[in-house]
Design a protein around this motif. Structure first.
Motif: not given
Length: 88
Positions: A1-14
């Motif tokens: 399961m993805a942590r909120p920090n990983d999801t936020a980092r992916d969104q930031f990159r996009r």
């Protein structure tokens, strides 16, 4: 399961990729506008590219960093650390 920090980092990159693409489009638009008013010199082109690209990147990048901070939980960590809870 993805942590909120990983999801936020992916969104930031996009977001940064989209912001970079928008900055390139803005540079092309600015150069096109300038070409309508007269000949483009190398100094004008370099100054326009640097000024427009980095201004758009900086402004939008700071907003993206604020969203990343909020979504990753860093803001909540600071709020929790600085709040004083009085225990009865």
């Amino acid at each position: 399961m993805a942590r909120p920090n990983d999801t936020a980092r992916d969104q930031f990159r996009r977001m940064m990729l989209v912001i970079s693409a928008v900055a390139v489009v803005m540079v092309v638009g600015a150069l096109y506008f300038l070409s309508l008013n007269g000949p483009l010199t190398i100094h004008l082109v370099v100054a326009t590219i640097a000024g427009v690209f980095f201004s758009v990147l900086l402004g939008c990048g700071l907003f993206a960093a604020a969203f990343f901070s909020s979504k990753s939980g860093h803001d909540q960590d600071v709020t929790d650390a600085t709040s004083r809870r009085v225990k009865d």
